[in-house]
Design an enzyme around this catalytic site. Structure first.
Site, PDB file in Angstrom:
ATOM      1  N   GLY A  92     -77.469   9.671 -93.610  1.00 41.57           N
ATOM      2  CA  GLY A  92     -78.139   8.624 -92.784  1.00 41.57           C
ATOM      3  C   GLY A  92     -77.373   8.469 -91.752  1.00 41.57           C
ATOM      4  N   ASN A  93     -78.034   7.686 -90.783  1.00 42.78           N
ATOM      5  CA  ASN A  93     -77.305   7.371 -89.416  1.00 42.78           C
ATOM      6  C   ASN A  93     -77.913   6.173 -88.882  1.00 42.78           C
ATOM      7  OD1 ASN A  93     -79.382   9.075 -87.868  1.00 42.78           O
ATOM      8  ND2 ASN A  93     -78.159  10.444 -89.361  1.00 42.78           N
ATOM      9  N   GLY A 123     -69.998  12.301 -91.034  1.00 39.74           N
ATOM     10  CA  GLY A 123     -69.166  12.636 -92.204  1.00 39.74           C
ATOM     11  C   GLY A 123     -68.368  11.579 -92.776  1.00 39.74           C
ATOM     12  N   SER A 138     -75.042  14.525 -86.773  1.00 42.65           N
ATOM     13  CA  SER A 138     -75.788  15.656 -86.365  1.00 42.65           C
ATOM     14  C   SER A 138     -77.101  15.451 -86.097  1.00 42.65           C
ATOM     15  CB  SER A 138     -75.654  16.732 -87.772  1.00 42.65           C
ATOM     16  OG  SER A 138     -76.232  16.032 -88.823  1.00 42.65           O
ATOM     17  N   GLU A 139     -77.597  14.206 -86.183  1.00 44.67           N
ATOM     18  CA  GLU A 139     -78.919  13.970 -86.016  1.00 44.67           C
ATOM     19  C   GLU A 139     -79.091  13.375 -84.746  1.00 44.67           C
ATOM     20  OE1 GLU A 139     -81.032  14.954 -87.468  1.00 44.67           O
ATOM     21  OE2 GLU A 139     -80.768  15.447 -89.688  1.00 44.67           O
ATOM     22  N   HIS A 151     -81.846   5.915 -89.721  1.00 50.01           N
ATOM     23  CA  HIS A 151     -82.434   6.819 -90.379  1.00 50.01           C
ATOM     24  C   HIS A 151     -81.785   6.569 -91.793  1.00 50.01           C
ATOM     25  CE1 HIS A 151     -83.376  10.540 -91.697  1.00 50.01           C
ATOM     26  NE2 HIS A 151     -82.149  11.314 -91.501  1.00 50.01           N
ATOM     27  N   HIS A 174     -82.409   7.482 -96.258  1.00 44.51           N
ATOM     28  CA  HIS A 174     -83.028   8.542 -97.317  1.00 44.51           C
ATOM     29  C   HIS A 174     -83.293   7.611 -98.627  1.00 44.51           C
ATOM     30  CE1 HIS A 174     -80.416  12.129 -95.533  1.00 44.51           C
ATOM     31  NE2 HIS A 174     -81.398  11.462 -94.628  1.00 44.51           N
ATOM     32  N   HIS A 178     -87.344  15.011 -96.179  1.00 44.70           N
ATOM     33  CA  HIS A 178     -86.063  14.802 -95.646  1.00 44.70           C
ATOM     34  C   HIS A 178     -85.829  13.105 -95.882  1.00 44.70           C
ATOM     35  CE1 HIS A 178     -83.377  15.247 -92.044  1.00 44.70           C
ATOM     36  NE2 HIS A 178     -82.761  13.938 -92.719  1.00 44.70           N
TER      37      HIS A 178
END
Length: 212
Positions: free
Chosen positions: A23-24, A39, A67-68, A87, A89, A150
Site C-alpha cells: 500500500g501507499n 519498502g 513503486s506506485e 492505495h 489491499h 490487486h
C-alpha cells in the site's frame, strides 16, 4: 504534509486495510507530491523518510518513493480536484478485484461518497505506466477504483476524504459479496444514484468530516 502522511499510514494499519509494507499514501501540494517511500515498515516510518517528488517523478527529498508513484502522478494530472490518494489491499475489495468488473449502486453512502458504480480497472503489472492509465480510465470522476487482481485506490480533496472513502468502499465490497452469495439483491436507479452523488459533491462533502 508529512505529519498527515504519518497519520494516514497509522489509520490504514489500524483499520486493517494493509499488511506489511504494502500500500501507499500520497498528498499533493501544488506541483509537489508527498508519498510514502518504498519498502519501509509503517511502524518505522519517520517524517524525514517520506518521499517528496515533482510531477516528473524527480526526487526532491526523502527516500526512494513507492513503486506506485506513476499511478499517483497520473491521477493528480487527470483530476485537479484530488489532493490525496490512498492505495490499500483490503480483503473484501481485493476479493471483488478477482470476481467482478464493478460494484453496482447498492448502498446510498457508497453512491454518494464513491460514485454511482465502483469500477474494476483492467489488469496491468504494478508500478507501470500501463497500470496508471488503466486506473485513471476506470476511476473517471469517482472517488474509488478497484485494481484488477490487486487492491483498492481511493482519492479525496483531502486525506480525510480519501481515508473515509477506503472504509466505505471496503464495507460496500463486503455487502456486495454477501449479496452475491445470497443471489438476490436490489440496486439504486441510475437517476437516483446521480442525484445522491451530486448531493454529496455539492453539500455533504463540505461539512468537514475528520477521521482522526
Amino acid at each position: 504534509m508529512k505529519k498527515e502522511i504519518l497519520r494516514a499510514v497509522k489509520f490504514i494499519v489500524d483499520n486493517n486495510l494493509v499488511k506489511g509494507t504494502w500500500g501507499n499514501v500520497s498528498i499533493r501540494e501544488g506541483n509537489i507530491i508527498y508519498i510514502t517511500p518504498s519498502g519501509v515498515p509503517y511502524d518505522k516510518l519517520k517524517e524525514g523518510m517520506i518521499s517528496v517528488v515533482d510531477f516528473n517523478g524527480n526526487l526532491v527529498e526523502g527516500l526512494k518513493p513507492s513503486s506506485e508513484l506513476p499511478t499517483h502522478i497520473e491521477i493528480y494530472k487527470s483530476r485537479k480536484d484530488v489532493r490525496a490518494i490512498v492505495h490499500t489491499h483490503p480483503v473484501f475489495s481485493s476479493t471483488i478485484s478477482v470476481v467482478s468488473s464493478e460494484i453496482p449502486p447498492i448502498i446510498e453512502d457508497a453512491v454518494m461518497i464513491l460514485g454511482p458504480e465502483i469500477k474494476v480497472s483492467e489488469y496491468a503489472l504494478p508500478g507501470t505506466w500501463e497500470l496508471a492509465k488503466n486506473v485513471v480510465d476506470a476511476l473517471s470522476d469517482n472517488h474509488a477504483v478497484i485494481l484488477k487482481n490487486h487492491g483498492l485506490i481511493t482519492v479525496g480533496t483531502n486525506i480525510d476524504e480519501a481515508l473515509t472513502a477506503s472504509l466505505i468502499c471496503e464495507k460496500t465490497a463486503e455487502i456486495y459479496l454477501y449479496a452475491l452469495n445470497i443471489g438476490n439483491f436490489s440496486t439504486i436507479s441510475n437517476e437516483d444514484a446521480v442525484m445522491l452523488r451530486n448531493k454529496y459533491l455539492n453539500s455533504y462533502r463540505h461539512m468537514g468530516k475528520d477521521v482522526r
